[in-house]
Motif scaffolding. Structure first.
Motif, mmCIF file in Angstrom:
data_model
loop_
_atom_site.group_PDB
_atom_site.id
_atom_site.type_symbol
_atom_site.label_atom_id
_atom_site.label_comp_id
_atom_site.label_asym_id
_atom_site.label_seq_id
_atom_site.Cartn_x
_atom_site.Cartn_y
_atom_site.Cartn_z
ATOM 1 N N PRO A 354 0.737 -1.244 -0.210
ATOM 2 C CA PRO A 354 0.017 0.116 -0.105
ATOM 3 C C PRO A 354 1.049 1.255 -0.092
ATOM 4 C CG PRO A 354 0.013 -1.064 2.216
ATOM 5 C CD PRO A 354 0.807 -1.906 1.291
ATOM 6 N N GLU A 355 0.283 2.140 -0.561
ATOM 7 C CA GLU A 355 1.078 3.471 -0.757
ATOM 8 C C GLU A 355 0.649 4.464 0.352
ATOM 9 O OE1 GLU A 355 0.451 5.458 -4.687
ATOM 10 O OE2 GLU A 355 1.651 3.745 -5.590
ATOM 11 N N LYS A 356 -0.888 4.286 0.647
ATOM 12 C CA LYS A 356 -1.048 5.140 1.769
ATOM 13 C C LYS A 356 -1.610 4.200 2.716
ATOM 14 C CE LYS A 356 -1.934 9.476 -0.753
ATOM 15 N NZ LYS A 356 -2.789 10.553 -1.222
ATOM 16 N N PRO A 357 -1.143 3.191 3.878
ATOM 17 C CA PRO A 357 -1.549 2.256 4.336
ATOM 18 C C PRO A 357 -2.261 2.932 5.577
ATOM 19 C CG PRO A 357 0.612 2.568 4.994
ATOM 20 C CD PRO A 357 0.223 3.483 3.788
ATOM 21 N N LEU A 358 -3.398 2.026 5.791
ATOM 22 C CA LEU A 358 -4.213 2.004 7.098
ATOM 23 C C LEU A 358 -3.592 0.881 7.897
ATOM 24 C CD1 LEU A 358 -7.815 2.323 5.827
ATOM 25 C CD2 LEU A 358 -6.069 4.169 5.969
ATOM 26 N N PHE A 359 -3.716 1.023 9.393
ATOM 27 C CA PHE A 359 -3.389 -0.327 10.188
ATOM 28 C C PHE A 359 -3.867 -0.039 11.523
ATOM 29 C CE2 PHE A 359 -0.376 3.528 11.176
ATOM 30 C CZ PHE A 359 -0.052 3.260 12.389
ATOM 31 N N TYR A 360 -3.667 -0.856 12.339
ATOM 32 C CA TYR A 360 -4.643 -1.128 13.563
ATOM 33 C C TYR A 360 -3.557 -1.378 14.644
ATOM 34 C CZ TYR A 360 -6.373 -4.436 17.050
ATOM 35 O OH TYR A 360 -6.804 -5.227 18.251
ATOM 36 N N VAL A 361 -3.812 -0.852 15.898
ATOM 37 C CA VAL A 361 -2.712 -1.260 17.000
ATOM 38 C C VAL A 361 -3.419 -1.627 18.265
ATOM 39 C CG1 VAL A 361 -1.023 -0.177 18.570
ATOM 40 C CG2 VAL A 361 -1.207 0.497 16.241
ATOM 41 N N CYS A 362 -3.028 -2.894 18.757
ATOM 42 C CA CYS A 362 -3.603 -3.490 20.018
ATOM 43 C C CYS A 362 -2.657 -3.138 21.024
ATOM 44 C CB CYS A 362 -4.149 -4.740 19.682
ATOM 45 S SG CYS A 362 -4.804 -5.650 21.291
ATOM 46 N N CYS A 363 -3.084 -2.431 22.105
ATOM 47 C CA CYS A 363 -2.182 -2.363 23.074
ATOM 48 C C CYS A 363 -2.768 -3.023 24.552
ATOM 49 C CB CYS A 363 -2.003 -0.949 23.555
ATOM 50 S SG CYS A 363 -0.629 -0.437 24.815
ATOM 51 N N PRO A 364 -2.539 -4.372 24.802
ATOM 52 C CA PRO A 364 -3.427 -5.129 25.502
ATOM 53 C C PRO A 364 -2.626 -4.622 27.003
ATOM 54 C CG PRO A 364 -1.922 -6.540 24.589
ATOM 55 C CD PRO A 364 -1.924 -5.139 23.921
ATOM 56 N N SER A 365 -1.728 -4.079 27.194
ATOM 57 C CA SER A 365 -1.004 -3.573 28.614
ATOM 58 C C SER A 365 -1.832 -2.598 29.128
ATOM 59 C CB SER A 365 0.381 -3.453 28.344
ATOM 60 O OG SER A 365 0.626 -2.589 27.303
ATOM 61 N N PRO A 369 -2.354 -6.428 33.121
ATOM 62 C CA PRO A 369 -0.983 -6.141 33.667
ATOM 63 C C PRO A 369 0.016 -7.449 33.349
ATOM 64 C CG PRO A 369 -2.620 -6.272 35.317
ATOM 65 C CD PRO A 369 -3.253 -6.374 34.452
ATOM 66 N N THR A 370 -0.521 -8.650 32.814
ATOM 67 C CA THR A 370 0.034 -9.600 32.953
ATOM 68 C C THR A 370 0.925 -10.033 31.507
ATOM 69 O OG1 THR A 370 -1.541 -11.143 31.944
ATOM 70 C CG2 THR A 370 -1.544 -11.066 34.105
ATOM 71 N N VAL A 371 0.789 -9.101 30.498
ATOM 72 C CA VAL A 371 1.331 -9.293 29.255
ATOM 73 C C VAL A 371 2.453 -8.278 28.930
ATOM 74 C CG1 VAL A 371 -1.002 -10.047 28.239
ATOM 75 C CG2 VAL A 371 -0.180 -7.568 28.058
ATOM 76 N N ALA A 372 2.914 -7.863 30.009
ATOM 77 C CA ALA A 372 4.276 -6.965 29.595
ATOM 78 C C ALA A 372 4.557 -6.427 31.047
ATOM 79 C CB ALA A 372 3.896 -5.561 29.164
ATOM 80 N N PRO A 373 6.016 -6.328 31.386
ATOM 81 C CA PRO A 373 6.554 -5.612 32.623
ATOM 82 C C PRO A 373 5.656 -4.514 32.911
ATOM 83 C CG PRO A 373 8.258 -6.264 31.062
ATOM 84 C CD PRO A 373 7.188 -6.412 30.320
ATOM 85 N N LEU A 374 5.597 -4.207 34.377
ATOM 86 C CA LEU A 374 4.474 -3.297 34.877
ATOM 87 C C LEU A 374 4.846 -1.844 34.256
ATOM 88 C CD1 LEU A 374 2.326 -3.167 37.107
ATOM 89 C CD2 LEU A 374 4.057 -2.565 38.761
ATOM 90 N N GLU A 375 5.875 -1.392 33.895
ATOM 91 C CA GLU A 375 5.883 -0.099 33.488
ATOM 92 C C GLU A 375 5.993 0.115 32.006
ATOM 93 O OE1 GLU A 375 5.231 2.643 35.304
ATOM 94 O OE2 GLU A 375 4.884 1.187 37.009
ATOM 95 N N ASP A 376 5.997 -1.045 31.116
ATOM 96 C CA ASP A 376 6.102 -1.215 29.678
ATOM 97 C C ASP A 376 4.937 -1.467 28.961
ATOM 98 O OD1 ASP A 376 8.910 -0.734 30.605
ATOM 99 O OD2 ASP A 376 9.291 -2.807 30.487
ATOM 100 N N GLU A 377 5.083 -1.264 27.499
ATOM 101 C CA GLU A 377 3.888 -1.428 26.956
ATOM 102 C C GLU A 377 3.944 -2.737 25.791
ATOM 103 O OE1 GLU A 377 1.093 -0.181 27.998
ATOM 104 O OE2 GLU A 377 1.040 1.946 27.584
ATOM 105 N N ASN A 378 2.766 -3.473 25.677
ATOM 106 C CA ASN A 378 2.859 -4.370 24.614
ATOM 107 C C ASN A 378 2.129 -3.905 23.437
ATOM 108 O OD1 ASN A 378 1.421 -6.505 23.348
ATOM 109 N ND2 ASN A 378 2.138 -8.148 24.896
ATOM 110 N N LEU A 379 2.668 -3.941 22.426
ATOM 111 C CA LEU A 379 2.009 -3.347 21.190
ATOM 112 C C LEU A 379 1.958 -4.487 20.134
ATOM 113 C CD1 LEU A 379 2.390 -0.570 22.666
ATOM 114 C CD2 LEU A 379 2.819 0.422 20.250
ATOM 115 N N PHE A 380 0.678 -4.674 19.648
ATOM 116 C CA PHE A 380 0.540 -5.422 18.378
ATOM 117 C C PHE A 380 0.195 -4.790 17.404
ATOM 118 C CE2 PHE A 380 -2.740 -7.846 15.986
ATOM 119 C CZ PHE A 380 -2.105 -9.005 15.623
#
Length: 494
Positions: A354-365, A369-380
């Motif tokens: 794609p030249e002008k892409p759309l996208f999606y971000v999931c930040c379950p953290s 609190p179980t999917v990343a260290p306490l002060e960090d973020e998990n990005l999909f």
């Protein structure tokens, strides 16, 4: 491989190929009937596209599904075996359900329907009443679709000749396309995007999806967007537990290499070089790949058939561990600053990156609190792309740079690249290697009108009496709830 091959045992023996949602579902329902069921999975764990992996520095990443919609389908599965979803995992309702980033503004879709009505009215006077009309019609489609339509094996149109379906046929809007249908209700481009977004999961442009699938809007906006604490893999873990309670046997790192047949039935399957005999086979792995394990004359469809199908897109996915918190980012965020039609054209018409892409971000953290260290973020981070694209690290990195820049612009954060403490990418080549996915597709066949119901690949092999298919390439279609339902449908064929 510990499998009893004593043919004097009278219990019918079932082999299920693949331990994704449809495979485990099929295994549970056939085991409930009293059959001896064995599941063969090429990977080291269950889940298929919904596997999860953990990193040494404390992140847990769901590899695929992240959107928990249609909670009643999950509940029905567990109810069928005497359980409830809450027996296995905690569900949290998300507020906002998600956020959409447009070119000059952002819109948060609220948790409560009344708040959603207020949002629509603020954007377009009169839209609240139009939303009510839309959702009332969507509820009818959902109730008829989920009770009368979606559980059919789709051998013939006669299956749909119930009085309720015939009486309400006009309300199902089978012959209208979704884009034109939405345009009847709303004028504002932002509202149209909010209403059209759910059918993107069905793998085609809204102009090519039947308006019947407005039932997705009801399944999401009315029934809510949820998240299972621990990640989406908790659903797989729960279903596997149910299967094991029913004495289903799982065999991991077990790749099916060949299906051996006689005149009209399967004699055995070859797994890691070992020949094993079964009475019935259910394949939940890629349909076209399953057929390649058969002699050509025993296949339902040839290569030409598959080349002429409309497949859902592939995806470029990044699993990112970010040091420190990312402010102003919700659990689900859609970056739609560009036109959806432009991105769709690059996927289906031009078949290019794609030249002008759309996208999606999931930040379950943000929720868990179980999917990343306490002060960090998990990005999909996920960007839909065409199938069979040239796929290499340089291209992947180019799009990562663009997506990170747009996340930084939205959140006000800086130097996200420098804050990466974990990074893994996944794209076309990986879908082919890990799942034998046709063209590297991520979601199966698109739910276009010409690929709905009996127009989908058949759930039973037409030349072999004891081979059946389940999953996102057959009925009812792509997505997690349909895959769970697909397993139940095929079990009823045994």
């Amino acid at each position: 491989m510990q499998i009893n091959q004593n043919t004097s045992i009278q219990k019918k023996r079932i082999a299920v190929l693949g331990a994704g949602f449809s495979g485990i579902s099929a295994a549970c329902y056939t085991a409930k009937k009293g059959y001896e069921v064995h599941v063969f999975e090429k990977h080291s764990s269950a889940g298929g596209r919904a596997r999860q992996f953990r990193t040494e520095n404390g992140f847990a990443f769901d590899m695929g599904p992240s959107w928990y919609w249609m909670p009643d389908v999950f509940e029905q599965f567990f109810n069928d075996f005497g359980y409830q979803a809450k027996d296995f995992y905690e569900l949290k309702s998300l507020h906002p359900q998600f956020e959409i980033i447009f070119k000059d503004e952002k819109v948060q879709v609220p948790e409560k329907y009344e708040d959603l009505r207020n949002l629509f009215e603020q954007i377009e006077p009169g839209a609240a009443q139009q939303l009510d009309k839309f959702m009332d019609a969507a509820k009818i489609k959902y109730e008829i679709g989920m009770k009368e339509f979606i559980y059919k094996p789709c051998h013939s149109w006669t299956e749909f000749a119930s009085m309720r379906i015939l009486k309400n046929a006009g309300k199902l809007d089978l012959l209208s396309n979704f884009d034109a249908y939405v345009n009847k209700f709303f004028k504002d481009a932002r509202l149209k995007m909010i209403m059209e977004f759910p059918v993107i999961f069905l793998g085609a442009a809204p102009s090519n999806i039947p308006a019947l699938y407005s039932l997705m809007n009801y399944g999401g906006y009315a029934l809510g967007t949820w998240y299972p604490i621990g990640g989406f893999y908790e659903v797989i873990r729960a279903m596997k537990t149910v299967a094991q309670e029913l004495d289903v046997k799982f065999h991991f790192n077990a790749e099916v290499q060949r299906i051996k047949t006689d005149s009209n039935s399967i004699q055995s399957i070859l797994v890691n070089g070992e020949e094993l005999e079964f009475d019935e086979i259910i394949s939940s792995i890629d349909y076209s790949h399953t057929e390649k394990l058969l002699p050509e004359e025993k296949r339902n469809y040839d290569d030409k058939y598959w080349k002429n199908r409309t497949f859902a897109p592939s995806c470029l996915i990044f699993y990112l561990g970010i040091k420190g918190k990312v402010q102003n980012l919700n659990h689900h965020t859609l970056f739609f600053e560009h036109e959806l039609a432009t991105h769709i054209d690059d996927i289906y018409t031009h078949q290019q990156w794609p030249e002008k892409p759309l996208f999606y971000v999931c930040c379950p953290s943000k929720t868990d609190p179980t999917v990343a260290p306490l002060e960090d973020e998990n990005l999909f981070v996920l960007m839909p792309v065409a199938n069979d694209l040239e796929d290499n690290d340089a291209i992947r990195e180019k799009y990562l740079e663009e997506m990170l820049a747009r996340i930084e612009k939205h959140t006000g954060e800086s130097n996200l690249r420098d804050r990466l403490v974990y990074k893994r990418s996944y794209c076309v080549n990986d879908f082919k290697k890990d799942y034998n996915a046709y063209g590297g597709n991520a979601y199966g066949l698109a739910n276009t009108l010409k690929q709905t119901a009996i127009f989908k690949p058949a759930i039973c092999n037409k030349k072999i009496k004891n081979l059946h298919y389940t999953g996102q390439l057959t009925v009812p279609g792509p997505g997690v709830p349909p895959s769970i339902i697909s397993g139940k449908i095929v079990a009823n064929e045994i």
